[in-house]
Design a protein around this motif. Sequence first.
Motif, PDB file in Angstrom:
ATOM      1  N   LEU A  86       0.835  -1.202   0.000  1.00 31.16           N
ATOM      2  CA  LEU A  86       0.000   0.000   0.000  1.00 31.16           C
ATOM      3  C   LEU A  86       0.873   1.256   0.000  1.00 31.16           C
ATOM      4  N   MET A  87       1.942   1.246   0.790  1.00 33.95           N
ATOM      5  CA  MET A  87       2.855   2.384   0.826  1.00 33.95           C
ATOM      6  C   MET A  87       3.471   2.638  -0.546  1.00 33.95           C
ATOM      7  N   PRO A 115      -2.941  -2.305   9.625  1.00 33.36           N
ATOM      8  CA  PRO A 115      -3.386  -1.491   8.477  1.00 33.36           C
ATOM      9  C   PRO A 115      -3.584  -0.021   8.821  1.00 33.36           C
ATOM     10  N   GLU A 116      -4.223   0.270   9.958  1.00 30.46           N
ATOM     11  CA  GLU A 116      -4.445   1.661  10.344  1.00 30.46           C
ATOM     12  C   GLU A 116      -3.116   2.355  10.640  1.00 30.46           C
ATOM     13  N   GLY A 117      -2.191   1.629  11.298  1.00 32.60           N
ATOM     14  CA  GLY A 117      -0.883   2.208  11.587  1.00 32.60           C
ATOM     15  C   GLY A 117      -0.112   2.555  10.324  1.00 32.60           C
ATOM     16  N   ILE A 118      -0.167   1.672   9.316  1.00 27.59           N
ATOM     17  CA  ILE A 118       0.494   1.940   8.036  1.00 27.59           C
ATOM     18  C   ILE A 118      -0.130   3.159   7.364  1.00 27.59           C
ATOM     19  N   GLN A 119      -1.452   3.266   7.402  1.00 26.56           N
ATOM     20  CA  GLN A 119      -2.117   4.407   6.788  1.00 26.56           C
ATOM     21  C   GLN A 119      -1.695   5.709   7.453  1.00 26.56           C
ATOM     22  N   ARG A 120      -1.570   5.696   8.767  1.00 29.04           N
ATOM     23  CA  ARG A 120      -1.134   6.900   9.481  1.00 29.04           C
ATOM     24  C   ARG A 120       0.313   7.242   9.137  1.00 29.04           C
TER      25      ARG A 120
END
Length: 449
Positions: free
Chosen positions: A359-360, A433-438
């Motif tokens: 995603l990144m 997932p939420e941590g990666i998005q942040r």
Amino acid sequence: MVKYRQISYAIADAIKHSHYKEGERLPSIRELADKHQCSKSTIIQALQELEQRQLIYSVPRSGHYVLKKGFLPTAPPAECYDFATAAPDWNAFPYDEFHQCIRKALDVYQQELFIYGMPNGLPSLIKTMERHLQDHQVFVSPEQIVVTAGVQEALFILMSIPFPNNKQNILVEQPSYHLLIDYLNKYEIPAIGIERTEQGIDLDELERLFREEEIKCFYTMPRFHNPLGTSYSTEEKKAIVKLADQYDVYLVEDDFLVDYDSNSKADPMYSYDMKERVIYLKSFSKILFPGLRVGIAVLPKPLLPAFQQFKLFMNIDSSILSQAALDIYINSGMFNHHRSRIRAPYEERSHALNNGVRLMKAELQGVLLRSPLTSCMHTHVELDRRVNMNTLAQQMKKRKVEIDMLERNYLQGFPRSKIAKLNVSNIPIAHIPEGIQRLIEAIKASLLG
């Protein structure tokens, strides 16, 4: 895994992450049985196991409560996304089983606990290690095995003693294990770096350094490199061993995460060594717990006298009680059971981490320069020079995200890249997932205009 143990681990994980706080009353046995869709007797078994692990206590006619204990780590707030902590999850450790092994060790090894004179290690553990290492394709005679106080002791001895090739320089992948780097930098031990990326190392450059720089030994982590998370291919490992033999260089192979590798075909460099060039190091800190302080060094015979003498000066005997308990733990079959049990949740975390990196890459095209396609429970991302690191730190703090930047992982004077290490050893899988998005949002906000 039996049902009551699944439930006990689930409750322990909830305690760790403060869903049940210290001193708080747990739901009733009936409520827990309804939640987990099982019988009351199964819940009682689970609670008894948690009591044995000293995580909870019971009050007659009142219920079960979370124990207030000084050693329990302070759980991060629910909104904290910790990609920095690399220590193993303490809830995954089989306290009750290992406690039994320690008690048995005190009974079985009474005489050994009160004498000196086993600098190579407890003889029974060395025999056990001879068999244990065969599972990793490391076939060795017992006299070549030395038990150390963790792999770190073995590393510091190896960096300090003379080698039979009479060379001085230590070659180290860049970046690499930060405590070894600190040691080399602090005491100005002659060391040279060679860049390692998600694509490996430049074998032509490695050959040049072996040929021109009087390399005493090359310290490498072929499997699940720390901090990059990458592994060498079979062809690369064979090529490195061949070059070491050709140019009279020793290889220090740190296989600290071998127990987490489910690929049975991923053999260590040691298995390709026909000329006694590879020093093989194995740790139990990640699969069990760091406080055990038991590491294994497999040494070429010409190197044994110098290593043994230096170790005797540093440490007459490594902890006999720890060695005895580990010996019993492995021979009982508990170790193999424990290893099989904890691989699954770590593989799930690794899968979630790899999805996050994909995603990144999609959302940070041109900003995220390099990162491996797959890795274990830790990986790395290299960022574009336009990312302002001070601003990134502020943006991550604002979003409750923690990562590890590799300031301490390079030799003095070696060119540094903007690399972030991401580790999922302790973060709940649902938070990844939420941590990666942040983190993506923080990187975008830190770009220089």
